[in-house]
Write a protein that holds these residues in place. Structure first.
Motif, PDB file in Angstrom:
ATOM      1  N   MET A  18       9.859  11.398  -4.291  1.00  0.00           N
ATOM      2  CA  MET A  18      10.154   9.999  -4.609  1.00  0.00           C
ATOM      3  C   MET A  18      10.902   9.332  -3.462  1.00  0.00           C
ATOM      4  O   MET A  18      11.852   9.891  -2.932  1.00  0.00           O
ATOM      5  N   TYR A  19      10.462   8.131  -3.112  1.00  0.00           N
ATOM      6  CA  TYR A  19      11.098   7.370  -2.031  1.00  0.00           C
ATOM      7  C   TYR A  19      11.505   5.997  -2.556  1.00  0.00           C
ATOM      8  O   TYR A  19      10.707   5.311  -3.197  1.00  0.00           O
ATOM      9  N   VAL A  20      12.744   5.615  -2.269  1.00  0.00           N
ATOM     10  CA  VAL A  20      13.245   4.310  -2.717  1.00  0.00           C
ATOM     11  C   VAL A  20      13.766   3.541  -1.504  1.00  0.00           C
ATOM     12  O   VAL A  20      14.609   4.050  -0.756  1.00  0.00           O
ATOM     13  N   CYS A  21      13.254   2.329  -1.304  1.00  0.00           N
ATOM     14  CA  CYS A  21      13.714   1.531  -0.165  1.00  0.00           C
ATOM     15  C   CYS A  21      15.191   1.182  -0.337  1.00  0.00           C
ATOM     16  O   CYS A  21      15.602   0.698  -1.387  1.00  0.00           O
ATOM     17  N   GLY A  22      15.956   1.445   0.685  1.00  0.00           N
ATOM     18  CA  GLY A  22      17.405   1.224   0.635  1.00  0.00           C
ATOM     19  C   GLY A  22      17.817  -0.074   1.308  1.00  0.00           C
ATOM     20  O   GLY A  22      16.973  -0.883   1.699  1.00  0.00           O
TER      21      GLY A  22
ATOM     22  N   ILE B 102       5.974   8.958  -6.070  1.00  0.00           N
ATOM     23  CA  ILE B 102       6.492   7.649  -6.486  1.00  0.00           C
ATOM     24  C   ILE B 102       7.172   6.939  -5.324  1.00  0.00           C
ATOM     25  O   ILE B 102       8.018   7.504  -4.638  1.00  0.00           O
ATOM     26  N   HIS B 103       6.769   5.698  -5.110  1.00  0.00           N
ATOM     27  CA  HIS B 103       7.456   4.839  -4.156  1.00  0.00           C
ATOM     28  C   HIS B 103       8.046   3.699  -4.964  1.00  0.00           C
ATOM     29  O   HIS B 103       7.350   3.080  -5.757  1.00  0.00           O
ATOM     30  N   ALA B 104       9.344   3.459  -4.777  1.00  0.00           N
ATOM     31  CA  ALA B 104      10.024   2.472  -5.616  1.00  0.00           C
ATOM     32  C   ALA B 104      10.827   1.488  -4.793  1.00  0.00           C
ATOM     33  O   ALA B 104      11.146   1.736  -3.625  1.00  0.00           O
TER      34      ALA B 104
ATOM     35  N   GLU C  45       9.792   1.641   9.543  1.00  0.00           N
ATOM     36  CA  GLU C  45      10.735   2.747   9.316  1.00  0.00           C
ATOM     37  C   GLU C  45      10.379   3.537   8.055  1.00  0.00           C
ATOM     38  O   GLU C  45      10.439   4.760   8.045  1.00  0.00           O
ATOM     39  N   CYS C  46      10.013   2.806   6.987  1.00  0.00           N
ATOM     40  CA  CYS C  46       9.758   3.508   5.720  1.00  0.00           C
ATOM     41  C   CYS C  46       8.507   4.378   5.836  1.00  0.00           C
ATOM     42  O   CYS C  46       8.481   5.501   5.329  1.00  0.00           O
ATOM     43  N   SER C  47       7.472   3.875   6.516  1.00  0.00           N
ATOM     44  CA  SER C  47       6.266   4.691   6.702  1.00  0.00           C
ATOM     45  C   SER C  47       6.602   5.976   7.462  1.00  0.00           C
ATOM     46  O   SER C  47       6.159   7.059   7.099  1.00  0.00           O
TER      47      SER C  47
ATOM     48  N   PRO D 245       6.005  -8.842   1.533  1.00  0.00           N
ATOM     49  CA  PRO D 245       5.024  -8.067   2.303  1.00  0.00           C
ATOM     50  C   PRO D 245       5.441  -6.607   2.565  1.00  0.00           C
ATOM     51  O   PRO D 245       4.612  -5.830   3.006  1.00  0.00           O
ATOM     52  N   HIS D 246       6.718  -6.240   2.283  1.00  0.00           N
ATOM     53  CA  HIS D 246       7.196  -4.950   2.783  1.00  0.00           C
ATOM     54  C   HIS D 246       6.328  -3.770   2.334  1.00  0.00           C
ATOM     55  O   HIS D 246       5.860  -2.992   3.174  1.00  0.00           O
ATOM     56  N   HIS D 247       6.120  -3.635   1.045  1.00  0.00           N
ATOM     57  CA  HIS D 247       5.353  -2.461   0.583  1.00  0.00           C
ATOM     58  C   HIS D 247       3.877  -2.552   0.947  1.00  0.00           C
ATOM     59  O   HIS D 247       3.226  -1.532   1.216  1.00  0.00           O
ATOM     60  N   GLU D 248       3.358  -3.754   0.948  1.00  0.00           N
ATOM     61  CA  GLU D 248       1.961  -3.940   1.372  1.00  0.00           C
ATOM     62  C   GLU D 248       1.806  -3.447   2.812  1.00  0.00           C
ATOM     63  O   GLU D 248       0.832  -2.773   3.163  1.00  0.00           O
ATOM     64  N   ASN D 249       2.779  -3.782   3.649  1.00  0.00           N
ATOM     65  CA  ASN D 249       2.717  -3.386   5.060  1.00  0.00           C
ATOM     66  C   ASN D 249       2.936  -1.881   5.228  1.00  0.00           C
ATOM     67  O   ASN D 249       2.312  -1.252   6.086  1.00  0.00           O
ATOM     68  N   GLU D 250       3.812  -1.317   4.395  1.00  0.00           N
ATOM     69  CA  GLU D 250       3.993   0.142   4.445  1.00  0.00           C
ATOM     70  C   GLU D 250       2.659   0.844   4.151  1.00  0.00           C
ATOM     71  O   GLU D 250       2.292   1.807   4.819  1.00  0.00           O
ATOM     72  N   ILE D 251       1.967   0.364   3.117  1.00  0.00           N
ATOM     73  CA  ILE D 251       0.677   0.964   2.750  1.00  0.00           C
ATOM     74  C   ILE D 251      -0.292   0.860   3.932  1.00  0.00           C
ATOM     75  O   ILE D 251      -0.954   1.838   4.303  1.00  0.00           O
TER      76      ILE D 251
HETATM   77 ZN   LIG Z   1      10.698   0.368   2.525  1.00  0.00          ZN
END
Ligand SMILES: [Zn+2]
Length: 466
Positions: free
Chosen positions: A26-30, A223-225, A208-210, A233-239
């Motif tokens: 599980m990863y949660v954006c901080g 799980i990504h939360a 960074e998250c990727s 756009p953050h999670h869209e861009n991570e994907i």
């Molecule tokens: Zn993130």
């Protein structure tokens, strides 16, 4: 019973299926660490901590990673305004983050990676995207070629053409297409920077998250939360970054928490209604703030007001009072009582109601309702002057387990003994002699949390119970 969760990717509640039996990645954006966190940042920290605890309660081994964005435009600006070094500002607010979320009962992640410690992986990630044609360098910046990634828009359910209509190239950006987003920013003169094949610079925010997900958890995670505001756009861009490079699905489930309003208004800089956790936990017991947050379903918007907190306070007190009364009854009695089965049967039914609520997309609002029914049942037991030790223990065990999931502690904190206070004061004096002021401050705070007030006088340190 299986856990169902609402997947933002499919807009449906789905039965949770881990990649590996019994394990969860599980990863949660901080946070970006340039200030104390506000109550809106506290919500994801608390609710995903609760999700983690519930998986643990169900016997899963959870690997939990959450990042710190410790270099970014906002931090650079804040450091400039404060006349401080960027790294010093980041360090200070990382420490504050641990203090504030720790007070709210948030467990530390297994890893808390920082951008500045992940630089080689971030740079190599971008290099590979360039090699594959998904990214390009332009005058020292590097951009992601959004249109080349087929699935762009799948999380936020927007088409590339819809997005195109609203996209503009900002002054200073050197993109091929307005939809492209930055992976690497060339350093401005005097700015903190790292060396790369494109010259000195620093990463854009999304990459960074990727890079961290890949480094600490692998190419596909369970799980990504994060907060709802991060989905685009953050999670869209991570994907886009991760799936373009790895050619694998980045996360099987995407979960997002709702907003917090303040007195029915959106929290915003312009309204000046930012509530910092740092301040609010000095007005209210941090556990009350936590209880207020978990008292609502994580996806619902919640409204923060002093009235709501006062009501959370009295609700939490009701649970604690019953817990304490049951504990006392257990201490007083050696009795076996009668009719244990009827009561333990009812207790088990309420445990089931609690887990059914949590299994249903972590519906902690309904789970709290089950706790109150358990409290009601316990109060009836006490009023009937029943004394079966097994039943009393069953009440305590269930209440403890449920409280663990929500991140609350029902057991009363034992008061510090005089000798313990004096030992801590001695340690503080030694720390100050050694110029370890951080430790000295920690001790003062620790004592303050236990209602011990220190007063430094020319004759030495005096203390009293507050
Ligand atoms: Zn993130």
């Amino acid at each position: 019973m299986a856990i169902k969760l609402y997947n933002t990717l499919t807009r449906k509640k789905e039965i949770f299926q881990p990649i590996e039996e019994g394990k969860i990645k599980m990863y949660v954006c901080g946070p970006t660490v340039y200030n104390y966190i506000h109550i809106g940042n506290a919500r994801p920290a608390v609710v995903f901590d609760m999700v983690r605890r519930y998986f643990e309660y169900k016997g899963y081994d959870v690997q939990y990673v959450s990042n710190f964005t410790d270099v970014d435009d906002k931090i650079i600006k804040a450091a400039e305004e404060m006349g401080e070094d960027v790294m010093a500002v980041a360090e200070r607010f990382i420490k504050a983050y641990y203090e504030d979320t720790g007070a709210l009962g948030v467990k530390k992640a297994d890893e808390h990676p920082r951008v500045t410690d992940t630089m080689p992986e971030i740079i190599s990630f971008i290099e590979k995207l360039v090699d594959k044609g998904y990214a390009y360098e332009s005058e020292g910046d590097v951009y992601f070629r959004t249109r080349k990634f087929d699935g762009y828009g799948k999380l936020s359910q927007q088409s590339v053409d819809d997005l195109q209509a609203g996209a503009r190239i900002q002054v200073g950006e050197k993109k091929e297409d307005p939809l492209d987003f930055v992976l690497w920013k060339a350093a401005k003169p005097g700015e903190i920077s790292w060396e790369s094949v494109w010259g000195y610079g620093r990463p854009g925010w999304h990459i960074e998250c990727s890079a961290m997900v890949k480094k600490y958890l692998g190419e596909t995670i369970d799980i990504h939360a994060g907060g709802q505001d991060l989905s685009f756009p953050h999670h869209e861009n991570e994907i886009a970054q991760s799936e373009a490079l790895n050619e694998k699905k980045m996360a099987n489930y995407w979960i997002h928490n709702g907003y917090i309003n303040i007195d029915n208004e959106k929290m915003s800089k312009s309204l000046g209604n930012f509530i910092l956790v740092h301040d609010i936990i000095r007005q209210f017991d941090p556990e009350v703030v936590r209880f207020f947050i978990v008292n609502a379903h994580y996806r619902s918007p919640i409204n923060f007001s002093d009235d709501q907190l006062a009501s959370a306070k009295s609700s939490l007190e009701r649970i604690k009072t019953t817990y304490l009364n049951i504990s006392h009854r257990l201490e007083e009695t050696a009795g076996l009582g009668v009719e244990a089965d009827r009561w333990t049967g009812d207790i088990i039914d309420l445990r089931k109601r609690f887990t059914e609520a949590m299994d249903d997309d972590f519906n902690s609002a309904n789970a709290v309702a089950a706790i109150f029914d358990l409290v009601k049942l316990a109060n009836i037991y006490l009023e009937e002057k029943q004394t079966n030790r097994d039943v009393l223990k069953a009440f305590l065990k269930e209440l403890d387990d449920m409280a663990y999931v929500l991140g609350l502690t029902l057991k009363a904190d034992p008061e510090l003994l005089d000798e313990e206070v004096e030992a801590l004061i001695e340690e503080r004096i030694t720390a100050r002699k050694n110029r370890d002021f951080a430790r000295a401050d920690d001790i003062r705070e620790e004592l303050k949390a236990k209602n011990i007030i220190l007063e430094d006088t020319p004759q030495g340190t005096r203390w009293k119970r507050g």
